[in-house]
Design a protein around this motif. Structure first.
Motif, PDB file in Angstrom:
ATOM      1  N   PHE A 186      48.131  43.311  21.452  1.00 61.25           N
ATOM      2  CA  PHE A 186      49.509  42.881  21.258  1.00 61.25           C
ATOM      3  C   PHE A 186      49.497  41.754  20.231  1.00 61.25           C
ATOM      4  O   PHE A 186      48.673  40.839  20.320  1.00 61.25           O
ATOM      5  N   ILE A 188      51.617  38.809  17.803  1.00 60.16           N
ATOM      6  CA  ILE A 188      52.809  37.977  17.614  1.00 60.16           C
ATOM      7  C   ILE A 188      52.574  37.091  16.400  1.00 60.16           C
ATOM      8  O   ILE A 188      51.530  36.470  16.257  1.00 60.16           O
ATOM      9  N   GLU A 191      57.166  35.680  12.002  1.00 60.72           N
ATOM     10  CA  GLU A 191      58.244  36.434  11.391  1.00 60.72           C
ATOM     11  C   GLU A 191      58.885  37.434  12.349  1.00 60.72           C
ATOM     12  O   GLU A 191      59.868  38.081  12.007  1.00 60.72           O
ATOM     13  N   LEU A 192      58.308  37.574  13.558  1.00 61.29           N
ATOM     14  CA  LEU A 192      58.959  38.404  14.577  1.00 61.29           C
ATOM     15  C   LEU A 192      60.206  37.694  15.095  1.00 61.29           C
ATOM     16  O   LEU A 192      60.238  36.467  15.179  1.00 61.29           O
ATOM     17  N   SER A 193      61.196  38.460  15.458  1.00 62.85           N
ATOM     18  CA  SER A 193      62.373  37.856  16.083  1.00 62.85           C
ATOM     19  C   SER A 193      61.975  37.308  17.454  1.00 62.85           C
ATOM     20  O   SER A 193      61.008  37.792  18.061  1.00 62.85           O
ATOM     21  N   GLU A 195      63.265  37.854  20.241  1.00 65.67           N
ATOM     22  CA  GLU A 195      63.341  38.925  21.219  1.00 65.67           C
ATOM     23  C   GLU A 195      62.088  39.801  21.186  1.00 65.67           C
ATOM     24  O   GLU A 195      61.521  40.150  22.225  1.00 65.67           O
ATOM     25  N   LYS A 196      61.640  40.175  19.987  1.00 65.46           N
ATOM     26  CA  LYS A 196      60.453  41.010  19.854  1.00 65.46           C
ATOM     27  C   LYS A 196      59.197  40.254  20.290  1.00 65.46           C
ATOM     28  O   LYS A 196      58.293  40.828  20.907  1.00 65.46           O
ATOM     29  N   ALA A 197      59.142  38.966  19.959  1.00 67.41           N
ATOM     30  CA  ALA A 197      57.984  38.166  20.366  1.00 67.41           C
ATOM     31  C   ALA A 197      57.919  38.063  21.888  1.00 67.41           C
ATOM     32  O   ALA A 197      56.840  38.186  22.487  1.00 67.41           O
ATOM     33  N   ASP A 199      59.162  40.196  24.034  1.00 70.72           N
ATOM     34  CA  ASP A 199      58.816  41.521  24.560  1.00 70.72           C
ATOM     35  C   ASP A 199      57.315  41.775  24.442  1.00 70.72           C
ATOM     36  O   ASP A 199      56.693  42.296  25.375  1.00 70.72           O
ATOM     37  N   GLU A 200      56.726  41.387  23.314  1.00 72.50           N
ATOM     38  CA  GLU A 200      55.294  41.582  23.115  1.00 72.50           C
ATOM     39  C   GLU A 200      54.494  40.716  24.093  1.00 72.50           C
ATOM     40  O   GLU A 200      53.491  41.151  24.666  1.00 72.50           O
ATOM     41  N   LYS A 202      55.523  39.657  27.023  1.00 79.48           N
ATOM     42  CA  LYS A 202      55.706  40.185  28.368  1.00 79.48           C
ATOM     43  C   LYS A 202      54.784  41.391  28.599  1.00 79.48           C
ATOM     44  O   LYS A 202      54.170  41.527  29.668  1.00 79.48           O
ATOM     45  N   LYS A 203      54.677  42.266  27.588  1.00 79.27           N
ATOM     46  CA  LYS A 203      53.793  43.429  27.720  1.00 79.27           C
ATOM     47  C   LYS A 203      52.341  42.981  27.864  1.00 79.27           C
ATOM     48  O   LYS A 203      51.578  43.562  28.639  1.00 79.27           O
TER      49      LYS A 203
END
Length: 271
Positions: A186, A188, A191-193, A195-197, A199-200, A202-203
């Motif tokens: 995974f 991070i 430049e990730l939003s 929300e995407k960071a 989510d990553e 959390k996974k």
């Protein structure tokens, strides 16, 4: 080496951010050196020759040479990204548009590559730049990433292990190498939003994979206190950045010492 004070557990204990009354668990630190291969030593010689060929009386010298050496310590991918950016600036005059290159969220984001015109002004210097890029393409592997593979072992699926690097280029390189070895990775970067960071993250928290993250993405408020093992692939440039990095891993959820492996970069310095 940089930031050596922080390898003292007594100092590291003071970096933990925990509520009053919560026991602090100083990290357990192991430092592993990287020994250059013969082909890597040739690359270092080319880079050293390049640095000695640049005009040292120019104000841009310190900034760009530091940029190149810090990228070199990170690995071939980061160095190639910086050198290609310099070459493109010389050839096309990009004007330092930072978002067009992979290392844009490194600790060196504020470097103005337009200064490259003032340093790489002779054909000999430009030829050396090309020779280094050619040598990088001939390298079969990066000794630093080879050491990382040895640290992780043949099956790099370790619960809650995080790898921190300074460069997007290095992050991408490691992601590919680790996935080829069978690991779930995974990633991070800054430049990730948000929300995407999230989510990553959390996974990663819910899996047995690895987290690879850039140091620029370790912003205040990021809580990685559930991580068991931290591998510092690129040592932060300053004491303050190193302290900030550790603060992301020391929090109220930490119940045991953080196992820290620092890949020592001092052997990668040019003489």
């Amino acid at each position: 080496g940089l930031c050596r004070w922080a390898y003292d557990e007594a100092n590291l204990e003071n970096t933990a951010i925990t509520p009053v009354g919560v026991k602090v668990h100083p990290p357990r630190i192991k430092i592993l050196p990287v020994d250059p291969t013969p082909s890597e030593e040739r690359l270092n010689e080319f880079l050293d020759h390049l640095l000695h060929s640049l005009p040292k009386d120019n104000e841009a010298y310190g900034v760009l040479t530091n940029t190149m050496m810090r990228a070199r310590r990170s690995g071939y991918a980061a160095l190639e990204g910086v050198l290609r950016r310099i070459r493109n600036e010389i050839a096309h005059g990009w004007g330092g548009r930072k978002n067009e290159v992979k290392e844009s969220d490194s600790d060196l984001i504020d470097v103005d590559y337009r200064w490259a015109h003032e340093l790489f002004v002779t054909p000999d210097v430009c030829a050396l730049l090309g020779k280094i890029l050619d040598q990088i393409e001939l390298e079969p592997s990066d000794p630093k990433s080879t050491l990382l593979s040895e640290i992780l072992g043949p099956s790099p699926i370790r619960q809650k292990t995080c790898i921190v690097t300074a460069y997007r280029a290095t992050l991408s390189y490691l992601e590919t190498a680790l996935m080829q070895s069978g690991a779930q990775v995974f990633t991070i970067h800054s430049e990730l939003s948000p929300e995407k960071a999230f989510d990553e993250l959390k996974k990663f928290q819910d899996s047995e994979g690895l987290l690879a993250i850039t140091s620029a993405a370790l912003r205040p408020g990021v809580d990685l206190s559930f991580v068991n093992s931290l591998i510092i692939y690129d040592e932060p440039a300053t004491d303050a950045k190193l302290k900030s990095l550790f603060e992301c891993f020391e929090g109220p959820h930490r119940s045991a010492p953080l196992e820290v492996t620092i890949i020592d970069q001092t052997s990668r310095e040019s003489s």
